[in-house]
Motif scaffolding. Structure first.
Motif, short mmCIF file in Angstrom:
data_model
loop_
_atom_site.label_atom_id
_atom_site.label_comp_id
_atom_site.label_asym_id
_atom_site.label_seq_id
_atom_site.Cartn_x
_atom_site.Cartn_y
_atom_site.Cartn_z
N LEU A 8 0.83 -1.20 0.00
CA LEU A 8 0.00 0.00 0.00
C LEU A 8 0.87 1.25 0.00
O LEU A 8 0.63 2.18 -0.79
CB LEU A 8 -0.92 0.00 1.22
CG LEU A 8 -1.81 1.24 1.41
CD1 LEU A 8 -2.80 1.36 0.25
CD2 LEU A 8 -2.54 1.17 2.75
N MET A 9 1.89 1.29 0.85
CA MET A 9 2.77 2.46 0.91
C MET A 9 3.57 2.62 -0.37
O MET A 9 4.01 3.73 -0.71
CB MET A 9 3.72 2.33 2.11
CG MET A 9 3.03 2.35 3.47
SD MET A 9 2.13 3.89 3.79
CE MET A 9 3.49 5.04 3.94
N GLY A 10 3.76 1.53 -1.09
CA GLY A 10 4.48 1.62 -2.36
C GLY A 10 3.78 2.49 -3.38
O GLY A 10 4.40 2.97 -4.34
N HIS A 11 2.46 2.74 -3.20
CA HIS A 11 1.71 3.58 -4.14
C HIS A 11 2.11 5.06 -4.04
O HIS A 11 1.75 5.84 -4.94
CB HIS A 11 0.21 3.44 -3.89
CG HIS A 11 -0.36 2.15 -4.38
ND1 HIS A 11 -0.77 1.96 -5.69
CD2 HIS A 11 -0.58 0.96 -3.75
CE1 HIS A 11 -1.21 0.72 -5.84
NE2 HIS A 11 -1.12 0.10 -4.68
N ILE A 12 2.80 5.45 -2.99
CA ILE A 12 3.18 6.88 -2.88
C ILE A 12 4.65 7.09 -3.20
O ILE A 12 5.12 8.23 -3.21
CB ILE A 12 2.86 7.44 -1.48
CG1 ILE A 12 3.71 6.78 -0.41
CG2 ILE A 12 1.38 7.25 -1.16
CD1 ILE A 12 3.50 7.38 0.97
N GLY A 13 5.40 6.02 -3.47
CA GLY A 13 6.80 6.18 -3.83
C GLY A 13 7.69 6.39 -2.61
O GLY A 13 7.24 6.46 -1.47
N GLU A 14 8.98 6.50 -2.88
CA GLU A 14 9.97 6.63 -1.82
C GLU A 14 9.90 8.00 -1.14
O GLU A 14 9.88 8.10 0.09
CB GLU A 14 11.38 6.41 -2.40
CG GLU A 14 11.65 5.00 -2.86
CD GLU A 14 12.28 4.14 -1.78
OE1 GLU A 14 13.24 4.57 -1.14
OE2 GLU A 14 11.78 3.03 -1.57
#
Length: 551
Positions: A8-14
Motif C-alpha cells: 500500500l505504501m508503495g503507491h506513494i513512492g519513496e
C-alpha cells in the motif's frame, strides 16, 4: 500483514511532494528539542565571578575587574579566586557575596540564586533533572504513541512544551523550578521529537531513511544555534526563556495540517483511514491511486489473523541480549558506545562557556560544526562501512579532546574542541543504524532501547562530571576523552554490517559477525558466516525504535 501495508505504501513512492511536506512538519520538532535541551547554557549561564569585599565596595557599584581588589582577593593564574578572599589576618576564607562579570551575562539563574562555589551542584542538578525527564519521556511517551497514535502524542507534547517552556521562566523557587524542568524534559525534548522522527521513518521509503534520520539531528543542531542567537540578543533571562518556549508555537498548527501514520493506523485495524491518507498522498505525488476495495479487504483479513500470528511469534526479551557469548559481547560493546557518544557530545555542548571568547559565538559554532559532520557521514557511511567510520570518528574525537587538555586556553584549543565535536557528532549519527543492523529482528527494538537508555544515563551524568573540575580543571575533559578513546578502540571488535543481510532469529544473531573484527579483516579476512541469511521483510517500525534520538 506487513507485506500488505508495504505494498500500500508503495503507491506513494519513496519520497515525493507529500512526504516532503509532512517531513518538513515533523522536523520542526527537532529544532524545538535542541532549543529546550540547551536553554540552560544561556538562561543559567555562569559568568566569571569573585567575592564581594564587604566594607570596601558595595553590591551596587562593584565591578568585577577592579584592580584594587587584588589586595583583598587571592589571584590564581592571573584571575581572581572565585570563592575566597583574605580576612584581617591575611588568611583565606570563603565568602557569601559575589560580584559577577557582566560583559556577556547581565541576568541568569546562576546570578539570581548564586549557584556557584559550594552551590555549583544546583546548576548541575538543573540540567541532570531535565535529562532524566527526557529519559522518562522516551519510555512513557514512546509506549503511549504506540497505543494512542503518533500524531496524538506529537500534538499533545507540542502543546505542553509550549506551556511548560514559557511558564518555567516565572518560577522563582528552586525545587519548583526543578520539577518544571523535569516535565519540560519529558515533553520538550522527548515527546514531539521522537514521534516526529517515527512519523517520518514510517512514511518515507527505505532508501531515504538514513538521510531523513540524520536531518533530524541537523535540525537539533539548528536549535542549538538558535539558543546562542537569542541569548546574544536578549539580556533578560526571563524574557529569554519565554522566547525559547514560544518556539513550540511552530508545532501547534500540526493538529490541523499533519496526518497520522498510515502504518500505525493499519496496525490498529483502522484500514479505511490508512487507505484514505495513502490515496491523498498518491494524488499529490502523481502516483496511481491504490485499489481501495482490495486493500480494505486484505487489511480486514490480516487483522483477523493478527492475534494468531502474535501467539505463534517467537518471544524474546532483554535477557536474550546477554544470554549467549557473541550477542553479549556485541550488546556490552554497543552499550558503551552509546554511553560514550552521549557523554562526550553533551560534555562539549554544555561547556562551551569555558572556551575563550564570546560564549554565544562558541555555542553557535558548536551547533554549526555538526552540519558538515552529518553531510560527511551520509556520503561516507555506505562507502567505508559502519565499523571503520564509527571507530575512527570516536578515536579522532577522543584524541582532539585529550589534546585540548595539554594546550593553554586560547584560539587553538577552541579549534581543537570544535574538531572533536565534528567527529563525535558523526559517530553519534552512525550508532543508531549500526545497532539496528547488528541485532536480530526479535530483539532489535530492545537493543536500540538499551543503547538509548545508556545514552540518556550518561547525558544525565555529564553535568555532574563537570563538577569534578573543582578538583582538577582538566579532569572532566580527560574523562570524556578517555571514554571516547575506549569506545572507539572497542568498536574495532564489532562486526561490519554494511551490505550484509540483517539476522532475524536469536540463532542467526548469535552467529552474525562471529570472528569478524577489524583485525581479522586485515589479516586473512573474516569468515563469512552470514552469507546465507535472508533479508527480512520490511516491517512497520514501532515508536520505540527511535529511542536512540539525542533528545
Amino acid at each position: 500483514m506487513d507485506s500488505d501495508i508495504d505494498n500500500l505504501m508503495g503507491h506513494i513512492g519513496e519520497f515525493g511532494k507529500y512526504q516532503m511536506r509532512q517531513f518538513l512538519l515533523h522536523i520542526l520538532a527537532g529544532g524545538t528539542a535542541g532549543v529546550h535541551m540547551l536553554s540552560l547554557v544561556t538562561v543559567a549561564a555562569t559568568p566569571d565571578h569573585r567575592c564581594l569585599v564587604d566594607g570596601v565596595e558595595s553590591a551596587f557599584n562593584a565591578t568585577y575587574n577592579d584592580p584594587d581588589m587584588r589586595q583583598y582577593i587571592p589571584v590564581v593564574d592571573g584571575e581572581f579566586d572565585s570563592c575566597h578572599l583574605y580576612d584581617s589576618n591575611n588568611d583565606t576564607i570563603t565568602c557569601n557575596q559575589w560580584v559577577y562579570d557582566n560583559q556577556y551575562y547581565r541576568s541568569s539563574r546562576v546570578i539570581d540564586w548564586n549557584m556557584i562555589c559550594d552551590h555549583r551542584w544546583m546548576a548541575a542538578v538543573s540540567q541532570s533533572v531535565f535529562m532524566f525527564g527526557v529519559f522518562t519521556g522516551a519510555v512513557v511517551l514512546g509506549s503511549l504513541a504506540d497505543r494512542f497514535g503518533r500524531k496524538t502524542i506529537f500534538c499533545l507534547s507540542g502543546l505542553l512544551q509550549l506551556i511548560l517552556g514559557v511558564s518555567v521562566a516565572f518560577f522563582s523557587e528552586y525545587y519548583s523550578f526543578l520539577f518544571m524542568r523535569y516535565l519540560l524534559g519529558i515533553f520538550g525534548s522527548a515527546g514531539a521529537y521522537i514521534t516526529g522522527f517515527v512519523l517520518t521513518m514510517e512514511l518515507v521509503g527505505p532508501s531515504k531513511r538514513t538521510i531523513c534520520g540524520i536531518s533530524f539531528q541537523a535540525s537539533f543542531a539548528l536549535g542549538v544555534m538558535l539558543v546562542a542567537l537569542w541569548g546574544a540578543l536578549i539580556g533578560d533571562r526571563v524574557m529569554l526563556q519565554v522566547v525559547y518556549g514560544l518556539h513550540s508555537l511552530l508545532i501547534i498548527p500540526h493538529y490541523w495540517i499533519m496526518d497520522e501514520s498510515p502504518r500505525w493506523l493499519w496496525s490498529q485495524g483502522r484500514i479505511h483511514e490508512a487507505v484514505s491518507i495513502v490515496e491523498k498522498a498518491a494524488k499529490m505525488n502523481g502516483q496511481d491511486a491504490p485499489d481501495r476495495a482490495f486493500y480494505v479487504s486484505r487489511g480486514m483479513s490480516g487483522m483477523r489473523t493478527k492475534e494468531e500470528m502474535e501467539l505463534n511469534a517467537p518471544k524474546a526479551g532483554i535477557i536474550d541480549l546477554v544470554r549467549t557469548p557473541n550477542l553479549r559481547a556485541k550488546t556490552l560493546n554497543c552499550a558503551l558506545n552509546w554511553f560514550a557518544n552521549s557523554i562526550v557530545y553533551y560534555g562539549l555542548s554544555l561547556n562551551t562557556g569555558k572556551l575563550l571568547g564570546n560564549p554565544y559565538l562558541m555555542l553557535f559554532i558548536v551547533g554549526l560544526v555538526e552540519w558538515p559532520s552529518y553531510i560527511a557521514t551520509v556520503l561516507l557511511m555506505d562507502r567505508t562501512g559502519r565499523r571503520s567510520l564509527i571507530s575512527s570518528t570516536m578515536l579522532l574525537g577522543g584524541f582532539a579532546c585529550l589534546l585540548a587538555v595539554f594546550i593553554p586556553n586560547g584560539t587553538v584549543v577552541t579549534v581543537i574542541v570544535m574538531v572533536g565535536k565534528f567527529f563525535i557528532a558523526a559517530s553519534f549519527a552512525i550508532i543508531y543504524n549500526y545497532t539496528a543492523e547488528m541485532f536480530p529482528t526479535v530483539v532489535r527494538n530492545t537493543a536500540l532501547g538499551v543503547g538509548s537508555m545508556c545514552a540518556r544515563l550518561s547525558g544525565a551524568l555529564t553535568p555532574m562530571i563537570g563538577l569534578l573540575d573543582s578538583l582538577d580543571k582538566t579532569l572532566p575533559t580527560v574523562i570524556f576523552a578517555s571514554l571516547a578513546l575506549l569506545a572507539g578502540a572497542l568498536a574495532l571488535f564489532l562486526p561490519e554490517t554494511a551490505g550484509k543481510p540483517m539476522p532475524q532469529t536469536l540463532e542467526e544473531g548469535e552467529e552474525f559477525g562471529k570472528g569478524d573484527t577489524a583485525f581479522s579483516s586485515c589479516f586473512g579476512g573474516a569468515r563469512r558466516r552470514t552469507a546465507s541469511l535472508a533479508v527480512p521483510e520490511q516491517s512497520t517500525p514501532r515508536n520505540d525504535i527511535a529511542l536512540n534520538i539525542r533528545d
